[in-house]
Design an enzyme around this catalytic site. Sequence first.
Site, PDB file in Angstrom:
ATOM      1  N   GLU A 117      -2.264 -15.090  15.881  1.00  0.00           N
ATOM      2  CA  GLU A 117      -2.208 -15.012  17.128  1.00  0.00           C
ATOM      3  C   GLU A 117      -3.893 -14.674  17.617  1.00  0.00           C
ATOM      4  OE1 GLU A 117       0.131 -14.786  18.474  1.00  0.00           O
ATOM      5  OE2 GLU A 117       2.081 -14.433  17.031  1.00  0.00           O
ATOM      6  N   CYS A 158      -6.193  -9.880  24.874  1.00  0.00           N
ATOM      7  CA  CYS A 158      -6.075 -11.089  24.459  1.00  0.00           C
ATOM      8  C   CYS A 158      -5.276 -11.210  25.782  1.00  0.00           C
ATOM      9  CB  CYS A 158      -5.817 -11.504  23.225  1.00  0.00           C
ATOM     10  SG  CYS A 158      -3.959 -10.543  22.997  1.00  0.00           S
TER      11      CYS A 158
END
Length: 481
Positions: A225, A259
């Site tokens: 991720e 993110c």
Amino acid sequence: MGAKVVQITESKKQIQRMHQLFDAQQAAFRKNPMPSFDERVANLKKLRTMLMDNIDTLVECIDTDFSCRSSTETKLADIMPVIHGIDYSIKNLRDWMAPVKRKVSPLFQPASARVEYQPLGVIGIISPWNYTISLSMGPLVAALAAGNRAMIKMSEFTPATSAYVEQMISNTFSEDLVAIVNGDAEVATEFSGIPWNHLLFTGSTAVGRHVMRVAAANLTPVTLELGGKSPTIISDHVDMDEAVQPIVFGKAFNAGQTCIAPDYILCPEQRLDHLVDRIQYFYAKMYPTLKHNDDYSSVVNERQYNRLQSYLDDAEKKGATIIACNHSDEDMASGTRKLPIHLVLNATSDMKVMQEEIFGPILPIVATRSVDDALAFINDRPSPLALYYFGSDKSEQKHVLEQVRAGGVCINDTLSHFAQEDLHFGGVGESGMGAYHGQDGFLTFSHAKSVFVKNRFNSTKFAYPPFGTAIHKLIFSVFLR
């Protein structure tokens, strides 16, 4: 001469402990390789109770690590997603665990076929500093739902939170089921090299490459991720106020240390001035002050703060116009790591703000001539983790979705797709590989085992040698035409 004294560093101690824990979890998994539905639900409920009972302390720890972290942001982004993930998993777990019937070709009848979902074993999870709880406990939810055991390497950049999570977990679970590992980069590197049954890493693309390289030595399957530069497209026709509010929220939330935060904006050139004006207006409305406002989070540490300042210096030297949205004209340079949103106008590709993931409250704005111009700009760069589009034209929405490859997409909103348990979360290309959340997390940490069952009458024997018989000719005449 006296015996040589070998000093064992704290990192070495953690590494030794880590390998001992891995061996213990492997042994425990072999004794119970298929935990029942009731066992898995019990573990998930224990995790839920642990988090709910410690919300206030977790909020305090995270606030300490950041020097100022909004308690509301911590509850919204760190605690709630995990609680909702647990509840969703418990509600649907029985269906996820059920074998799935598959079709059998007429050539192999009578028979049955199914897929059974089997736990992988021992899962390694490496979590980042920006959302210490949701990005450690969230993957743990999926691992436990799938019947696995897990070890979590917490971030060394959030020491108070990481230490408290280790204490909570040790008081809640046996170490051969769930264990926390703390330590520096040396510990993290060693952690990546353990032969996990699956390794999930959340962090930067650069570190993700290293994690994958180390894991490859053991052929460890990985879920990465990562991040990247998530673009925001402003259409020609969208109401600017409706577009700007979620953009400001998504960029200012956790001071941009997310993110999937909007990384840069692609805006029609004739709407630039209006966009800049409305960003400043809504930012001031959400955060009337900054320096002593507990709603606005700090940059996590000096290293990250200095990195962001270097990006601004670089952009200014290369011709950008920088607008600091410091509407109260506060002295932000002393006694705080709070950084106002800085708009970067006339951003160009040679600037660091357009080359590196920003991960902070800096927002470059790029002028575009059309939506196709914006799409070409995005497609000239690595695939982003998130894509944001603001516009109500359905055909244009469809065009954007078809033309851009991104991990996830929000239309007329930011960040919210992460919170949807029935939508998987993951990147593509340089923004990551694999996914989790909800059933997708269950599947990530499960082995889908194919099972084919024959009864007493076995038609396969008609294919046995010697070949060239009438039966073989009949089979070919029916199935090879």
